[in-house]
Design a protein around this motif. Structure first.
Motif, PDB file in Angstrom:
ATOM      1  N   ALA A 117       1.811   1.437 -12.446  1.00 30.35           N
ATOM      2  CA  ALA A 117       0.455   0.888 -12.497  1.00 30.35           C
ATOM      3  C   ALA A 117      -0.564   2.014 -12.644  1.00 30.35           C
ATOM      4  CB  ALA A 117       0.166   0.074 -11.236  1.00 30.35           C
ATOM      5  N   ASP A 118      -1.735   1.675 -13.164  1.00 26.97           N
ATOM      6  CA  ASP A 118      -2.825   2.652 -13.237  1.00 26.97           C
ATOM      7  C   ASP A 118      -3.423   2.915 -11.862  1.00 26.97           C
ATOM      8  OD1 ASP A 118      -2.979   3.137 -16.146  1.00 26.97           O
ATOM      9  OD2 ASP A 118      -3.438   1.008 -16.230  1.00 26.97           O
ATOM     10  N   GLY A 119      -3.343   1.927 -10.998  1.00 24.13           N
ATOM     11  CA  GLY A 119      -3.805   2.077  -9.623  1.00 24.13           C
ATOM     12  C   GLY A 119      -3.071   1.093  -8.734  1.00 24.13           C
ATOM     13  N   SER A 120      -2.814   1.485  -7.489  1.00 25.75           N
ATOM     14  CA  SER A 120      -2.082   0.588  -6.601  1.00 25.75           C
ATOM     15  C   SER A 120      -2.358   0.959  -5.153  1.00 25.75           C
ATOM     16  CB  SER A 120      -0.572   0.646  -6.877  1.00 25.75           C
ATOM     17  OG  SER A 120      -0.084   1.970  -6.700  1.00 25.75           O
ATOM     18  N   ALA A 121      -2.156  -0.012  -4.278  1.00 24.16           N
ATOM     19  CA  ALA A 121      -2.352   0.225  -2.851  1.00 24.16           C
ATOM     20  C   ALA A 121      -1.635  -0.848  -2.048  1.00 24.16           C
ATOM     21  CB  ALA A 121      -3.838   0.217  -2.498  1.00 24.16           C
ATOM     22  N   ILE A 122      -1.188  -0.449  -0.872  1.00 27.46           N
ATOM     23  CA  ILE A 122      -0.670  -1.389   0.122  1.00 27.46           C
ATOM     24  C   ILE A 122      -1.554  -1.290   1.345  1.00 27.46           C
ATOM     25  CG2 ILE A 122       1.176  -1.803   1.793  1.00 27.46           C
ATOM     26  CD1 ILE A 122       3.206  -1.233  -0.327  1.00 27.46           C
ATOM     27  N   VAL A 123      -2.011  -2.435   1.828  1.00 32.98           N
ATOM     28  CA  VAL A 123      -2.810  -2.482   3.053  1.00 32.98           C
ATOM     29  C   VAL A 123      -2.115  -3.406   4.043  1.00 32.98           C
ATOM     30  CG1 VAL A 123      -4.996  -3.178   4.103  1.00 32.98           C
ATOM     31  CG2 VAL A 123      -4.992  -1.957   1.920  1.00 32.98           C
ATOM     32  N   ALA A 157      -1.486  -4.477  -3.927  1.00 30.03           N
ATOM     33  CA  ALA A 157      -2.371  -4.714  -5.074  1.00 30.03           C
ATOM     34  C   ALA A 157      -2.084  -3.666  -6.138  1.00 30.03           C
ATOM     35  CB  ALA A 157      -3.838  -4.655  -4.655  1.00 30.03           C
ATOM     36  N   THR A 158      -1.944  -4.114  -7.387  1.00 26.59           N
ATOM     37  CA  THR A 158      -1.752  -3.199  -8.510  1.00 26.59           C
ATOM     38  C   THR A 158      -2.807  -3.503  -9.574  1.00 26.59           C
ATOM     39  OG1 THR A 158      -0.081  -4.708  -9.422  1.00 26.59           O
ATOM     40  CG2 THR A 158       0.714  -2.812  -8.173  1.00 26.59           C
ATOM     41  N   VAL A 159      -3.237  -2.451 -10.254  1.00 20.31           N
ATOM     42  CA  VAL A 159      -4.282  -2.562 -11.276  1.00 20.31           C
ATOM     43  C   VAL A 159      -3.778  -1.916 -12.563  1.00 20.31           C
ATOM     44  CG1 VAL A 159      -6.592  -1.793 -11.950  1.00 20.31           C
ATOM     45  CG2 VAL A 159      -6.185  -2.622  -9.624  1.00 20.31           C
ATOM     46  N   TYR A 160      -3.995  -2.608 -13.671  1.00 20.16           N
ATOM     47  CA  TYR A 160      -3.648  -2.094 -14.990  1.00 20.16           C
ATOM     48  C   TYR A 160      -4.905  -2.135 -15.868  1.00 20.16           C
ATOM     49  CZ  TYR A 160       1.138  -2.847 -13.401  1.00 20.16           C
ATOM     50  OH  TYR A 160       2.308  -2.819 -12.688  1.00 20.16           O
ATOM     51  N   GLY A 161      -5.196  -1.016 -16.501  1.00 22.71           N
ATOM     52  CA  GLY A 161      -6.380  -0.947 -17.349  1.00 22.71           C
ATOM     53  C   GLY A 161      -7.384   0.052 -16.800  1.00 22.71           C
ATOM     54  N   PRO A 162      -8.542   0.094 -17.440  1.00 22.97           N
ATOM     55  CA  PRO A 162      -8.984  -0.756 -18.542  1.00 22.97           C
ATOM     56  C   PRO A 162      -8.152  -0.525 -19.811  1.00 22.97           C
ATOM     57  CG  PRO A 162     -10.822   0.441 -17.556  1.00 22.97           C
ATOM     58  CD  PRO A 162      -9.573   1.069 -17.064  1.00 22.97           C
ATOM     59  N   ALA A 166      -7.139  -4.337  -0.230  1.00 19.54           N
ATOM     60  CA  ALA A 166      -6.104  -3.646  -1.007  1.00 19.54           C
ATOM     61  C   ALA A 166      -6.542  -3.471  -2.458  1.00 19.54           C
ATOM     62  CB  ALA A 166      -4.792  -4.429  -0.938  1.00 19.54           C
ATOM     63  N   THR A 167      -7.204  -4.480  -3.018  1.00 22.86           N
ATOM     64  CA  THR A 167      -7.675  -4.384  -4.399  1.00 22.86           C
ATOM     65  C   THR A 167      -8.728  -3.295  -4.551  1.00 22.86           C
ATOM     66  OG1 THR A 167      -7.199  -6.730  -4.790  1.00 22.86           O
ATOM     67  CG2 THR A 167      -8.746  -5.653  -6.292  1.00 22.86           C
ATOM     68  N   THR A 168      -9.602  -3.172  -3.568  1.00 22.65           N
ATOM     69  CA  THR A 168     -10.593  -2.090  -3.599  1.00 22.65           C
ATOM     70  C   THR A 168      -9.919  -0.731  -3.719  1.00 22.65           C
ATOM     71  OG1 THR A 168     -12.292  -3.305  -2.376  1.00 22.65           O
ATOM     72  CG2 THR A 168     -12.357  -0.909  -2.225  1.00 22.65           C
ATOM     73  N   LEU A 169      -8.920  -0.492  -2.877  1.00 23.58           N
ATOM     74  CA  LEU A 169      -8.209   0.795  -2.931  1.00 23.58           C
ATOM     75  C   LEU A 169      -7.489   0.980  -4.267  1.00 23.58           C
ATOM     76  CD1 LEU A 169      -6.632   1.238   0.630  1.00 23.58           C
ATOM     77  CD2 LEU A 169      -8.631   2.384  -0.336  1.00 23.58           C
ATOM     78  N   ALA A 170      -6.885  -0.082  -4.777  1.00 20.46           N
ATOM     79  CA  ALA A 170      -6.149   0.025  -6.045  1.00 20.46           C
ATOM     80  C   ALA A 170      -7.094   0.346  -7.205  1.00 20.46           C
ATOM     81  CB  ALA A 170      -5.390  -1.275  -6.321  1.00 20.46           C
ATOM     82  N   LEU A 171      -8.273  -0.265  -7.221  1.00 24.16           N
ATOM     83  CA  LEU A 171      -9.251   0.023  -8.274  1.00 24.16           C
ATOM     84  C   LEU A 171      -9.740   1.466  -8.189  1.00 24.16           C
ATOM     85  CD1 LEU A 171     -11.279  -3.309  -8.129  1.00 24.16           C
ATOM     86  CD2 LEU A 171     -10.040  -2.463 -10.137  1.00 24.16           C
ATOM     87  N   ASN A 188      -8.066   3.929  -6.898  1.00 22.37           N
ATOM     88  CA  ASN A 188      -6.911   4.732  -7.291  1.00 22.37           C
ATOM     89  C   ASN A 188      -6.746   4.774  -8.811  1.00 22.37           C
ATOM     90  OD1 ASN A 188      -3.402   4.484  -7.392  1.00 22.37           O
ATOM     91  ND2 ASN A 188      -4.455   6.284  -6.607  1.00 22.37           N
ATOM     92  N   ALA A 189      -7.172   3.706  -9.482  1.00 21.54           N
ATOM     93  CA  ALA A 189      -7.103   3.655 -10.945  1.00 21.54           C
ATOM     94  C   ALA A 189      -8.265   4.388 -11.605  1.00 21.54           C
ATOM     95  CB  ALA A 189      -7.080   2.199 -11.418  1.00 21.54           C
ATOM     96  N   GLY A 190      -9.214   4.861 -10.796  1.00 27.15           N
ATOM     97  CA  GLY A 190     -10.366   5.574 -11.341  1.00 27.15           C
ATOM     98  C   GLY A 190     -11.407   4.671 -11.961  1.00 27.15           C
ATOM     99  N   ILE A 191     -11.418   3.411 -11.571  1.00 26.99           N
ATOM    100  CA  ILE A 191     -12.379   2.457 -12.124  1.00 26.99           C
ATOM    101  C   ILE A 191     -13.644   2.477 -11.278  1.00 26.99           C
ATOM    102  CG2 ILE A 191     -12.810   0.009 -12.564  1.00 26.99           C
ATOM    103  CD1 ILE A 191      -9.801  -0.260 -13.147  1.00 26.99           C
ATOM    104  N   PRO A 192     -14.796   2.777 -11.883  1.00 28.87           N
ATOM    105  CA  PRO A 192     -16.031   2.931 -11.097  1.00 28.87           C
ATOM    106  C   PRO A 192     -16.550   1.594 -10.560  1.00 28.87           C
ATOM    107  CG  PRO A 192     -16.509   3.100 -13.438  1.00 28.87           C
ATOM    108  CD  PRO A 192     -15.015   3.036 -13.316  1.00 28.87           C
ATOM    109  N   MET A 193     -17.020   1.640  -9.320  1.00 28.04           N
ATOM    110  CA  MET A 193     -17.612   0.461  -8.690  1.00 28.04           C
ATOM    111  C   MET A 193     -18.948   0.844  -8.071  1.00 28.04           C
ATOM    112  SD  MET A 193     -14.452  -1.616  -6.919  1.00 28.04           S
ATOM    113  CE  MET A 193     -14.022  -0.340  -5.739  1.00 28.04           C
ATOM    114  N   LYS A 194     -19.775  -0.153  -7.809  1.00 29.32           N
ATOM    115  CA  LYS A 194     -21.065   0.079  -7.171  1.00 29.32           C
ATOM    116  C   LYS A 194     -20.883   0.590  -5.749  1.00 29.32           C
ATOM    117  CE  LYS A 194     -22.991  -3.739  -9.850  1.00 29.32           C
ATOM    118  NZ  LYS A 194     -23.499  -5.135  -9.790  1.00 29.32           N
ATOM    119  N   ASP A 195     -19.830   0.146  -5.100  1.00 27.17           N
ATOM    120  CA  ASP A 195     -19.538   0.523  -3.716  1.00 27.17           C
ATOM    121  C   ASP A 195     -18.146  -0.003  -3.403  1.00 27.17           C
ATOM    122  OD1 ASP A 195     -19.720   1.358  -1.089  1.00 27.17           O
ATOM    123  OD2 ASP A 195     -21.203  -0.124  -0.479  1.00 27.17           O
TER     124      ASP A 195
END
Length: 230
Positions: free
Chosen positions: A17-23, A32-37, A122-127, A129-136
Motif C-alpha cells: 500500500a502507499d500508506g497503512s496503519a493499524i490502530v 487501514a490501507t491507502v492507495y493513490g493518488p 486508523a485512516t488518518t494515520l494511513a493517509l 503515511n501515504a504522504g497525502i496532505p490534509m488540513k489537520d
C-alpha cells in the motif's frame, strides 16, 4: 468516566500500500490501507479540479463472536464506508490532485466497540503515511451518558446499554466537527457536556497519533542519516 481505552498504533504495516496503519483501542483493532493518488480511470466519476475518494469498510468474519446475517452486515458496511468517505473529503486537500483517485480500505480485525472511531483514527494515520496532505489530523471519539455521567471511548457492552451513543470526528486544532452521529436520544441537559468531553477525547487521541508519526519520521530519517525537524 473520562478514562479512555489504551491506544496502540503502527504505521507502514502493509508493504503493497502507499500508506497503512493499524490502530488498537482496547480490544478493537482496525487496519487501514491507502492507495493513490492515482489516475481516476472512471471518466464518469473523474473531476478536473480535485481528486475523488472511495472507501471500502468491512469487518472480518472472525472479528467478534456474534454471527450476523450477511445482508445486515453488508448494509452496515456500506453506511460506514460512506461515512468515512465523507469525513475525509472534508479534510484531505483534494484540489492538490485533480483527475485523481484515492482509495481507502478499512478492515476491522477485532471488534469490541467504537469501530467507526477507530476506523477514522486508523485512516488518518494511513493517509499521513501515504504522504497525502490534509488540513489537520481527523480524530474520532464516542461517548454515552450513564446516570448523568459522560463515558468516553466506550466498548461493546457500553454501546449496547440502550443509552445515547454520540460520535464525533474533529480536526483538533480548529475543533471543526467533520462528522457527527447520534444513536438514540440525548437530553439537551447533557449535550454541551458530552460535546466538550468528546472533543477533548479527540484532542487526546491526536496527541498519541502525532507522537507515533513523529517517531516514525525519526526512524525513517535515521535510516538515511537525515536530521528531521519534528
Amino acid at each position: 468516566p473520562h478514562e479512555m481505552r489504551k491506544l496502540k498504533c503502527e504505521v507502514g504495516v502493509a508493504q503493497d500500500a502507499d500508506g497503512s496503519a493499524i490502530v488498537e483501542q482496547g480490544y478493537t483493532k482496525v487496519l487501514a490501507t491507502v492507495y493513490g493518488p492515482r489516475e481516476c480511470e472512471n471518466r464518469l466519476k473523474r473531476t478536473n479540479d480535485r481528486a475523488i475518494i472511495s472507501c471500502s469498510y468491512n469487518k472480518a468474519t472472525f472479528s467478534s463472536g456474534v454471527h450476523m446475517r450477511k445482508m445486515v452486515t453488508d448494509k452496515k458496511s456500506t453506511e460506514v464506508s460512506v461515512m468515512i468517505q465523507n469525513t475525509f473529503e472534508a479534510a484531505v486537500l483534494l484540489e492538490k490532485f485533480p483527475k485523481s483517485q484515492i482509495d481507502i480500505f478499512v478492515q476491522v480485525l477485532q471488534s469490541d466497540g467504537g469501530e467507526r472511531c477507530v476506523s477514522i483514527n486508523a485512516t488518518t494515520l494511513a493517509l499521513i503515511n501515504a504522504g497525502i496532505p490534509m488540513k489537520d489530523y481527523v480524530c474520532a471519539c464516542a461517548a454515552t451518558v450513564y446516570q448523568d455521567t459522560a463515558l468516553l471511548d466506550i466498548n461493546h457492552l457500553e454501546e449496547f446499554s440502550r443509552g445515547p451513543l454520540f460520535m464525533l470526528a474533529v480536526m483538533p486544532k480548529s475543533e471543526k466537527i467533520v462528522q457527527l452521529q447520534l444513536d438514540n436520544r440525548l437530553h439537551n441537559d447533557h449535550l454541551d457536556k458530552v460535546v466538550k468531553q468528546t472533543i477533548q477525547g479527540c484532542k487526546d487521541i491526536q496527541v498519541l497519533l502525532d507522537r507515533k508519526i513523529k517517531e516514525r519520521t525519526v526512524e525513517a530519517a535515521a535510516a538515511y542519516d537525515i536530521k528531521p525537524r519534528v
